[in-house]
Scaffold this motif. Structure first.
Motif, PDB file in Angstrom:
ATOM      1  N   ALA A   1      -2.865  15.123  11.555  1.00 13.72           N
ATOM      2  CA  ALA A   1      -2.667  14.246  10.399  1.00 13.72           C
ATOM      3  C   ALA A   1      -1.506  14.718   9.533  1.00 13.72           C
ATOM      4  CB  ALA A   1      -3.950  14.166   9.578  1.00 13.72           C
TER       5      ALA A   1
ATOM      6  N   ASP B   1     -10.518   3.528  16.839  1.00 13.23           N
ATOM      7  CA  ASP B   1     -10.137   4.316  15.664  1.00 13.23           C
ATOM      8  C   ASP B   1      -8.727   4.875  15.799  1.00 13.23           C
ATOM      9  OD1 ASP B   1     -12.542   3.825  14.446  1.00 13.23           O
ATOM     10  OD2 ASP B   1     -13.446   5.747  14.984  1.00 13.23           O
TER      11      ASP B   1
ATOM     12  N   LYS C   1      -6.204   2.092  15.447  1.00 10.24           N
ATOM     13  CA  LYS C   1      -6.010   1.707  14.042  1.00 10.24           C
ATOM     14  C   LYS C   1      -5.078   2.682  13.329  1.00 10.24           C
ATOM     15  CE  LYS C   1     -10.203  -0.937  13.004  1.00 10.24           C
ATOM     16  NZ  LYS C   1     -11.435  -0.991  12.189  1.00 10.24           N
ATOM     17  N   SER C   2      -5.174   3.957  13.685  1.00 13.23           N
ATOM     18  CA  SER C   2      -4.275   4.941  13.086  1.00 13.23           C
ATOM     19  C   SER C   2      -2.832   4.657  13.481  1.00 13.23           C
ATOM     20  CB  SER C   2      -4.673   6.359  13.526  1.00 13.23           C
ATOM     21  OG  SER C   2      -5.914   6.723  12.978  1.00 13.23           O
ATOM     22  N   TYR C   3      -2.605   4.339  14.755  1.00 16.60           N
ATOM     23  CA  TYR C   3      -1.255   3.997  15.191  1.00 16.60           C
ATOM     24  C   TYR C   3      -0.799   2.671  14.590  1.00 16.60           C
ATOM     25  CZ  TYR C   3      -0.424   7.800  18.479  1.00 16.60           C
ATOM     26  OH  TYR C   3      -0.179   9.036  19.019  1.00 16.60           O
TER      27      TYR C   3
ATOM     28  N   GLU D   1      -4.672   9.999   5.959  1.00 22.22           N
ATOM     29  CA  GLU D   1      -5.834   9.121   5.967  1.00 22.22           C
ATOM     30  C   GLU D   1      -5.783   8.112   4.814  1.00 22.22           C
ATOM     31  OE1 GLU D   1      -6.799  12.761   8.242  1.00 22.22           O
ATOM     32  OE2 GLU D   1      -5.948  12.401   6.242  1.00 22.22           O
TER      33      GLU D   1
ATOM     34  N   ALA E   1      -3.163   5.510   5.797  1.00 19.05           N
ATOM     35  CA  ALA E   1      -3.664   4.721   6.925  1.00 19.05           C
ATOM     36  C   ALA E   1      -4.693   3.702   6.448  1.00 19.05           C
ATOM     37  CB  ALA E   1      -4.268   5.640   7.985  1.00 19.05           C
TER      38      ALA E   1
ATOM     39  N   ASN F   1      -4.226  -0.372   6.702  1.00 24.50           N
ATOM     40  CA  ASN F   1      -5.179  -1.219   7.414  1.00 24.50           C
ATOM     41  C   ASN F   1      -5.789  -2.278   6.518  1.00 24.50           C
ATOM     42  OD1 ASN F   1      -5.487  -0.526  10.358  1.00 24.50           O
ATOM     43  ND2 ASN F   1      -5.659   1.534   9.486  1.00 24.50           N
TER      44      ASN F   1
END
Length: 364
Positions: free
Chosen positions: A102, A169, A172-174, A198, A201, A205
Motif C-alpha cells: 500500500a 477486492d 477494486k484497488s486497481y 486505502e 482507494a 471507488n
C-alpha cells in the motif's frame, strides 16, 4: 504362476514453494533468499546442505522468471502447456504477482504512468523501504492494467477481473489506481500526506460508483467508467442556484432549525456565522468537476477549504457528518428543488459521494 498387476501414475505437475515465491516478489536476490530460508528451515532435518538450498532457490527463481511473461497476461496461464499447475496454484501465482504494498501504491497514485516515471522508482524504494525490483514490478503492473482498460467500455472492475483474473477486492484497488491516474487527481500535496492508499482507494471507488458511467443513475453504461459521467457533470452546474442570496438565506434558516436539537451550541454558532462560505465551497467544488484543471484538485480543495477550517473550529468528524447530512436534506426542502425532480436526482447523486469522501478524509 500368479501375475501381479501394478498401477503406475506419472505426474509432471510443477511444485511451487510459496515462501520462495514471496521472496522473489519482494525483490530478494538468490543469496538474500537463501539466507532467509536458512534461518527458517532446518537443513539437518532434511539431510541437506546450504548448497542444496541455494540450488533449489535458483531453480525456483528460474521457474518464476519463465512464468513472468505469462503473468503479465494472466489468462495465458490457464491455457499454456509448458508448465502443469493445478487451478489453486494458478490462482495463487496470479493474485500474489498483482498484490502490492500500500505504501508503494500510495506513492504511485496520481503519477503519470509512463516511461518517464521510472526515474522515480529509486526514490519510492528509498521512501518506502521496499526493494527497487519489487517497486518496479508493482509500478509495471499498475501501468499495464491502466493501459489495458483505459479505452475499454463497461464496468472498470469487471474489465480488470476479466483481463487479469483478480479477485474483486484486488480489482477494486486497481480500479482506484486507474481512476485516480486517469483523472490526474492531485494526491501528492504535503497536506494530504496523512491520507493512506486505502483512504484514496475508498474515495475513488465512491466516485466510480456514483459519478462515473457505471453509476446506476447514468444513461450510458456502455461508455468507459474510467471517466466521470459528462452529462452528470454538466447537470451539476444547476446546483449553483443554492448560491443565490434568496435560496442561500432560506437554506441557512432550514439548517439552523434542523441542527439546533442535535448540534453543540458552539458548533451551531460557528456554522451559522460561516454558512455562506461553507455552502459556496461545496457548490464550487461541484461546479469545478466539469473542468479538468479544477477537478484535479478535489482532494486538496476539500482539505484546505472545508476540513482545515472545520478543524480550526474544533469540529469533530461526527459534527461534519451531521452538517453534511442536514445540508443535503434541507436543500431538498427548497421550492427550487421540489419543483425540479431532475435537480433533486443530480443533487442526491453528488452528495451521495461527496459526503462519504469528506468523512473518509476527515482526520480520525
Amino acid at each position: 504362476m500368479a501375475v501381479s498387476e501394478t498401477e503406475v501414475f506419472v505426474c509432471n505437475n510443477c511444485m511451487i514453494n510459496a515462501d520462495i515465491y514471496d521472496l522473489w516478489l519482494k525483490g530478494n536476490s538468490v543469496s538474500e533468499a537463501t539466507k532467509h530460508q536458512q534461518n527458517k528451515v532446518s537443513l539437518k532435518k532434511f539431510g541437506a546442505t546450504l548448497d542444496d538450498l541455494q540450488s533449489d532457490i535458483v531453480d525456483h527463481y528460474r521457474l518464476f522468471a519463465g512464468l513472468e511473461e505469462m503473468l503479465k497476461t494472466p489468462p495465458r496461464l490457464n491455457h499454456q502447456l509448458m508448465y502443469q499447475f493445478d487451478p489453486e496454484t494458478v490462482h495463487m501465482l496470479i493474485q500474489k504477482y498483482y498484490c502490492f504494498d500500500a505504501s508503494v501504491m500510495r506513492e504511485i497514485f496520481g503519477r503519470k504512468l509512463g516511461t518517464r516515471s521510472r526515474k522515480d522508482l529509486d526514490d519510492i524504494s528509498e521512501e518506502t523501504g521496499v526493494a527497487v525490483r519489487s517497486v518496479r514490478r508493482q509500478f509495471e503492473n499498475a501501468k499495464r492494467v491502466f493501459k489495458t482498460v483505459e479505452e475499454l467500455s463497461g464496468r472498470l472492475v469487471d474489465n480488470i477481473q476479466s483481463h487479469y483474473c483478480l479477485h474483486e477486492d484486488l480489482a477494486k484497488s486497481y480500479a482506484a489506481v486507474v481512476f485516480i491516474s486517469n483523472n490526474r487527481f492531485e494526491t501528492g500535496k504535503k497536506k494530504l500526506n496523512y491520507l493512506s492508499f486505502e483512504d484514496f482507494a475508498a474515495c475513488a471507488n465512491y466516485m466510480i460508483s456514483h459519478w462515473s458511467y457505471s453509476s446506476e443513475e447514468c444513461q450510458h453504461h456502455e461508455d468507459m467508467d474510467v471517466d466521470m459521467d459528462r452529462d452528470f457533470l454538466l447537470d451539476l452546474r444547476e446546483v449553483k442556484v443554492l448560491m443565490e442570496r434568496e435560496y442561500a438565506e432560506e437554506h441557512r434558516g432550514l439548517m439552523l432549525r434542523a441542527l439546533q436539537p442535535v448540534m453543540r451550541e458552539r458548533v451551531l454558532v460557528e456554522m451559522d456565522n460561516n454558512f455562506r462560505s461553507i455552502s459556496k465551497t461545496i457548490i464550487t467544488i461541484a461546479n469545478g468537476l466539469n473542468h479538468s484543471k479544477e477537478s484535479r484538485d478535489i482532494f486538496i480543495d476539500i482539505y484546505e477549504k472545508l476540513i482545515e477550517p472545520w478543524l480550526l473550529m474544533s469540529w469533530t468528524k461526527a459534527d461534519a457528518k451531521v452538517f453534511l447530512t442536514a445540508f443535503k436534506d434541507t436543500a431538498l426542502q427548497l421550492d427550487v428543488f421540489r419543483s425540479n425532480p431532475k435537480l433533486v436526482k443530480v443533487w442526491e447523486r453528488y452528495m451521495a459521494t461527496f459526503t462519504p469522501v469528506v468523512l473518509r478524509m476527515y482526520p480520525r
